[in-house]
Design a protein around this motif. Structure first.
Motif, PDB file in Angstrom:
ATOM      1  N   GLY A 179       0.805  -1.220   0.000  1.00 48.25           N
ATOM      2  CA  GLY A 179       0.000   0.000   0.000  1.00 48.25           C
ATOM      3  C   GLY A 179       0.834   1.264   0.000  1.00 48.25           C
ATOM      4  N   LEU A 180       2.049   1.188   0.535  1.00 48.80           N
ATOM      5  CA  LEU A 180       2.935   2.360   0.499  1.00 48.80           C
ATOM      6  C   LEU A 180       3.411   2.658  -0.908  1.00 48.80           C
ATOM      7  CD1 LEU A 180       5.259   1.755   3.609  1.00 48.80           C
ATOM      8  CD2 LEU A 180       3.343   3.353   3.451  1.00 48.80           C
ATOM      9  N   GLY A 181       3.633   1.601  -1.689  1.00 53.20           N
ATOM     10  CA  GLY A 181       4.099   1.784  -3.062  1.00 53.20           C
ATOM     11  C   GLY A 181       5.509   2.327  -3.155  1.00 53.20           C
ATOM     12  N   LYS A 182       6.347   2.000  -2.172  1.00 49.06           N
ATOM     13  CA  LYS A 182       7.718   2.510  -2.127  1.00 49.06           C
ATOM     14  C   LYS A 182       8.713   1.366  -2.334  1.00 49.06           C
ATOM     15  CE  LYS A 182       6.938   6.867  -1.221  1.00 49.06           C
ATOM     16  NZ  LYS A 182       7.392   7.955  -2.122  1.00 49.06           N
ATOM     17  N   GLU A 183       9.551   1.489  -3.343  1.00 47.86           N
ATOM     18  CA  GLU A 183      10.499   0.422  -3.672  1.00 47.86           C
ATOM     19  C   GLU A 183      11.564   0.231  -2.600  1.00 47.86           C
ATOM     20  OE1 GLU A 183      10.506  -1.692  -6.231  1.00 47.86           O
ATOM     21  OE2 GLU A 183       8.590  -0.879  -6.915  1.00 47.86           O
ATOM     22  N   ASN A 184      11.808   1.253  -1.795  1.00 46.98           N
ATOM     23  CA  ASN A 184      12.890   1.152  -0.814  1.00 46.98           C
ATOM     24  C   ASN A 184      12.384   0.742   0.571  1.00 46.98           C
ATOM     25  OD1 ASN A 184      11.616   3.597  -0.215  1.00 46.98           O
ATOM     26  ND2 ASN A 184      13.520   4.603   0.420  1.00 46.98           N
ATOM     27  N   VAL A 185      11.160   0.222   0.653  1.00 47.01           N
ATOM     28  CA  VAL A 185      10.649  -0.360   1.897  1.00 47.01           C
ATOM     29  C   VAL A 185      10.464  -1.860   1.679  1.00 47.01           C
ATOM     30  CG1 VAL A 185       8.825  -0.376   3.629  1.00 47.01           C
ATOM     31  CG2 VAL A 185       9.480   1.779   2.532  1.00 47.01           C
ATOM     32  N   LYS A 186      11.180  -2.645   2.468  1.00 50.47           N
ATOM     33  CA  LYS A 186      11.149  -4.101   2.330  1.00 50.47           C
ATOM     34  C   LYS A 186      10.690  -4.737   3.645  1.00 50.47           C
ATOM     35  CE  LYS A 186      12.909  -4.629  -1.870  1.00 50.47           C
ATOM     36  NZ  LYS A 186      12.171  -5.357  -2.935  1.00 50.47           N
ATOM     37  N   LEU A 187      10.418  -6.031   3.581  1.00 52.88           N
ATOM     38  CA  LEU A 187       9.968  -6.796   4.738  1.00 52.88           C
ATOM     39  C   LEU A 187      11.154  -7.364   5.509  1.00 52.88           C
ATOM     40  CD1 LEU A 187       7.748  -8.413   6.368  1.00 52.88           C
ATOM     41  CD2 LEU A 187       8.056 -10.213   4.649  1.00 52.88           C
ATOM     42  N   HIS A 188      11.078  -7.230   6.816  1.00 50.95           N
ATOM     43  CA  HIS A 188      12.062  -7.847   7.714  1.00 50.95           C
ATOM     44  C   HIS A 188      11.360  -8.957   8.481  1.00 50.95           C
ATOM     45  CE1 HIS A 188      14.717  -8.682  10.920  1.00 50.95           C
ATOM     46  NE2 HIS A 188      14.524  -7.618  11.681  1.00 50.95           N
ATOM     47  N   ILE A 189      11.842 -10.201   8.326  1.00 54.29           N
ATOM     48  CA  ILE A 189      11.248 -11.331   9.024  1.00 54.29           C
ATOM     49  C   ILE A 189      12.156 -11.773  10.167  1.00 54.29           C
ATOM     50  CG2 ILE A 189       9.966 -12.100   6.988  1.00 54.29           C
ATOM     51  CD1 ILE A 189      12.014 -14.340   6.625  1.00 54.29           C
ATOM     52  N   ASP A 190      11.525 -12.276  11.226  1.00 58.01           N
ATOM     53  CA  ASP A 190      12.237 -12.727  12.421  1.00 58.01           C
ATOM     54  C   ASP A 190      11.609 -14.047  12.852  1.00 58.01           C
ATOM     55  OD1 ASP A 190      12.711 -13.148  15.285  1.00 58.01           O
ATOM     56  OD2 ASP A 190      13.560 -11.127  15.323  1.00 58.01           O
ATOM     57  N   THR A 191      12.411 -15.098  12.938  1.00 57.06           N
ATOM     58  CA  THR A 191      11.854 -16.424  13.216  1.00 57.06           C
ATOM     59  C   THR A 191      11.187 -16.514  14.579  1.00 57.06           C
ATOM     60  OG1 THR A 191      14.042 -17.177  13.989  1.00 57.06           O
ATOM     61  CG2 THR A 191      13.460 -17.622  11.680  1.00 57.06           C
ATOM     62  N   HIS A 192      11.672 -15.763  15.556  1.00 55.22           N
ATOM     63  CA  HIS A 192      11.048 -15.779  16.877  1.00 55.22           C
ATOM     64  C   HIS A 192       9.601 -15.290  16.788  1.00 55.22           C
ATOM     65  CE1 HIS A 192      10.500 -15.354  21.190  1.00 55.22           C
ATOM     66  NE2 HIS A 192      10.164 -14.084  21.013  1.00 55.22           N
ATOM     67  N   HIS A 193       9.396 -14.199  16.084  1.00 57.85           N
ATOM     68  CA  HIS A 193       8.046 -13.654  15.923  1.00 57.85           C
ATOM     69  C   HIS A 193       7.191 -14.547  15.017  1.00 57.85           C
ATOM     70  CE1 HIS A 193       9.425 -10.178  18.045  1.00 57.85           C
ATOM     71  NE2 HIS A 193      10.288  -9.840  17.100  1.00 57.85           N
ATOM     72  N   MET A 194       7.818 -15.144  14.019  1.00 55.50           N
ATOM     73  CA  MET A 194       7.086 -16.015  13.102  1.00 55.50           C
ATOM     74  C   MET A 194       6.532 -17.249  13.806  1.00 55.50           C
ATOM     75  SD  MET A 194       9.652 -15.779   9.819  1.00 55.50           S
ATOM     76  CE  MET A 194       8.725 -16.870   8.748  1.00 55.50           C
ATOM     77  N   VAL A 195       7.324 -17.835  14.701  1.00 58.20           N
ATOM     78  CA  VAL A 195       6.861 -19.018  15.431  1.00 58.20           C
ATOM     79  C   VAL A 195       5.593 -18.700  16.218  1.00 58.20           C
ATOM     80  CG1 VAL A 195       7.425 -20.531  17.374  1.00 58.20           C
ATOM     81  CG2 VAL A 195       9.094 -20.166  15.572  1.00 58.20           C
ATOM     82  N   ILE A 196       5.502 -17.493  16.733  1.00 60.72           N
ATOM     83  CA  ILE A 196       4.348 -17.079  17.525  1.00 60.72           C
ATOM     84  C   ILE A 196       3.157 -16.724  16.640  1.00 60.72           C
ATOM     85  CG2 ILE A 196       3.494 -15.283  19.106  1.00 60.72           C
ATOM     86  CD1 ILE A 196       6.408 -15.136  20.182  1.00 60.72           C
ATOM     87  N   GLU A 197       3.398 -16.034  15.538  1.00 61.96           N
ATOM     88  CA  GLU A 197       2.310 -15.435  14.766  1.00 61.96           C
ATOM     89  C   GLU A 197       1.840 -16.256  13.561  1.00 61.96           C
ATOM     90  OE1 GLU A 197       0.456 -12.837  15.221  1.00 61.96           O
ATOM     91  OE2 GLU A 197       1.435 -12.000  17.000  1.00 61.96           O
ATOM     92  N   GLU A 198       2.726 -17.039  12.958  1.00 63.18           N
ATOM     93  CA  GLU A 198       2.386 -17.680  11.686  1.00 63.18           C
ATOM     94  C   GLU A 198       1.925 -19.122  11.890  1.00 63.18           C
ATOM     95  OE1 GLU A 198       2.342 -15.693   9.224  1.00 63.18           O
ATOM     96  OE2 GLU A 198       3.608 -14.079  10.006  1.00 63.18           O
ATOM     97  N   SER A 199       0.825 -19.477  11.234  1.00 63.21           N
ATOM     98  CA  SER A 199       0.376 -20.870  11.263  1.00 63.21           C
ATOM     99  C   SER A 199       1.295 -21.751  10.422  1.00 63.21           C
ATOM    100  CB  SER A 199      -1.062 -20.980  10.760  1.00 63.21           C
ATOM    101  OG  SER A 199      -1.183 -20.459   9.444  1.00 63.21           O
ATOM    102  N   SER A 200       1.924 -21.155   9.400  1.00 63.73           N
ATOM    103  CA  SER A 200       2.898 -21.859   8.566  1.00 63.73           C
ATOM    104  C   SER A 200       3.995 -20.882   8.175  1.00 63.73           C
ATOM    105  CB  SER A 200       2.238 -22.438   7.308  1.00 63.73           C
ATOM    106  OG  SER A 200       3.219 -22.867   6.387  1.00 63.73           O
ATOM    107  N   MET A 201       5.176 -21.102   8.694  1.00 67.92           N
ATOM    108  CA  MET A 201       6.292 -20.227   8.342  1.00 67.92           C
ATOM    109  C   MET A 201       6.612 -20.321   6.859  1.00 67.92           C
ATOM    110  SD  MET A 201       8.744 -20.777  11.703  1.00 67.92           S
ATOM    111  CE  MET A 201      10.121 -19.858  11.016  1.00 67.92           C
ATOM    112  N   ASP A 202       6.532 -21.526   6.316  1.00 73.74           N
ATOM    113  CA  ASP A 202       6.825 -21.721   4.892  1.00 73.74           C
ATOM    114  C   ASP A 202       5.864 -20.919   4.024  1.00 73.74           C
ATOM    115  OD1 ASP A 202       8.792 -23.416   5.712  1.00 73.74           O
ATOM    116  OD2 ASP A 202       7.762 -25.256   5.145  1.00 73.74           O
ATOM    117  N   ASN A 203       4.559 -21.013   4.321  1.00 71.47           N
ATOM    118  CA  ASN A 203       3.568 -20.290   3.524  1.00 71.47           C
ATOM    119  C   ASN A 203       3.722 -18.784   3.678  1.00 71.47           C
ATOM    120  OD1 ASN A 203       2.447 -22.640   2.534  1.00 71.47           O
ATOM    121  ND2 ASN A 203       0.804 -22.717   4.051  1.00 71.47           N
ATOM    122  N   ALA A 204       4.107 -18.354   4.862  1.00 70.77           N
ATOM    123  CA  ALA A 204       4.294 -16.925   5.094  1.00 70.77           C
ATOM    124  C   ALA A 204       5.435 -16.380   4.234  1.00 70.77           C
ATOM    125  CB  ALA A 204       4.567 -16.668   6.572  1.00 70.77           C
ATOM    126  N   VAL A 205       6.545 -17.112   4.204  1.00 70.50           N
ATOM    127  CA  VAL A 205       7.688 -16.664   3.401  1.00 70.50           C
ATOM    128  C   VAL A 205       7.361 -16.767   1.912  1.00 70.50           C
ATOM    129  CG1 VAL A 205      10.105 -17.105   2.843  1.00 70.50           C
ATOM    130  CG2 VAL A 205       9.325 -17.251   5.198  1.00 70.50           C
TER     131      VAL A 205
END
Length: 278
Positions: A179-205
């Motif tokens: 929604g920002l539409g900015k090429e210089n904003v990227k996603l930062h993933i953290d496995t600690h947070h992913m284990v808590i929040e994601e039902s599937s880490m593979d699908n999330a990535v």
């Protein structure tokens, strides 16, 4: 560097609490020497005040040692300085904006991205979420414009609900970035947070794909990789599939001690890298 992945260690120049997920604290040059000796490719700087860093001296030392700066993490502006990007106080919000601009200016000199994580702050209980999300969006656009002027990438982290109470899951952060539409904003993933929040880490990535710009590795218990139950090998396979060739930074609690967790964590992820072809 191994197979396209570079490994760094999250460190701080501040005397943080023992429970903070930062392995070494103190003199950055001594820490660089220690990380180099262990086998890391670089360090991630968790900074409270960017003006305290002598950028020319640090760049020269990194060249001398062959080490890199993988990113500047800004969370201490929130946890130690009490500043937030969505503060109701306009003056404090402007102060936060200016501090992040200083981080961007330093990042240009160090040749690294800037992480936006817990510094985004929390939405007050019972408040209109849209109001604060729009405020955060406005601040991110201003930060992105500043970063664009300096050739810096902003890494927006997906953080679990008990640290930040919005933009917790990878899909949410990806959709926000889109929604920002900015090429210089990227996603930062953290496995600690992913284990808590994601039902599937593979699908999330898989959903994130090329939006992934930076990666933190730590176990579900915040300890070093290999001491918990996180499937790092599967995640590394997906990172390879999306052609991620940036840094993987270990952001871990220094237990049982700093040297042991740094060494064991790096040994484990390098071992996994060697298994990727089998």
């Amino acid at each position: 560097m191994t197979d396209g992945f570079k490994f760094s260690l999250s460190i701080a120049t501040e005397p943080l609490s023992p429970s903070a997920p930062v392995v070494y604290r103190g003199n950055v040059y001594r820490i660089i020497d220690k990380c180099k000796a262990i086998g890391f490719d670089g360090i991630e700087l968790q900074l409270r005040d960017p003006e305290n860093i002598d950028s020319e001296k640090l760049v020269e030392y990194c060249k001398k040692t062959g080490m890199g700066i993988s990113a500047i993490a800004t969370g201490l502006e929130y946890t130690l300085n009490g500043l937030s990007m969505i503060d109701d106080d306009v003056d404090r919000r402007v102060m936060m904006r200016q501090k992040l601009f200083e981080h961007v200016e330093l990042a240009e000199k160090l040749g690294c991205p800037v992480i936006i994580g817990c510094v985004r702050g929390n939405i007050p209980a019972g408040a209109d979420q849209r109001k604060y999300l729009n405020r955060f969006r406005d601040e991110m656009l201003l930060l992105s414009e500043k970063a664009d002027e300096h050739g810096v990438t902003i890494m927006l982290e997906a953080i679990n609900f008990y640290v930040n109470n919005y933009l917790n899951r990878i899909k949410q952060v990806c959709d926000f970035i889109d929604g920002l539409g900015k090429e210089n904003v990227k996603l930062h993933i953290d496995t600690h947070h992913m284990v808590i929040e994601e039902s599937s880490m593979d699908n999330a990535v898989r959903y994130a794909g090329s939006r992934v710009g930076y990666v933190h590795f730590s176990e579900n218990n915040r300890l070093y990789p290999g001491s918990g139950r996180t499937d790092f090998l599967s995640l590394m396979q997906f990172l390879r599939e999306i052609d991620y060739n940036g840094y993987i930074a270990l952001e871990i609690v220094p237990y049982p001690d700093s040297d042991t967790c740094a060494r064991k964590g790096l040994e484990y992820v390098k071992k996994l890298t060697g298994l990727l072809d089998f």
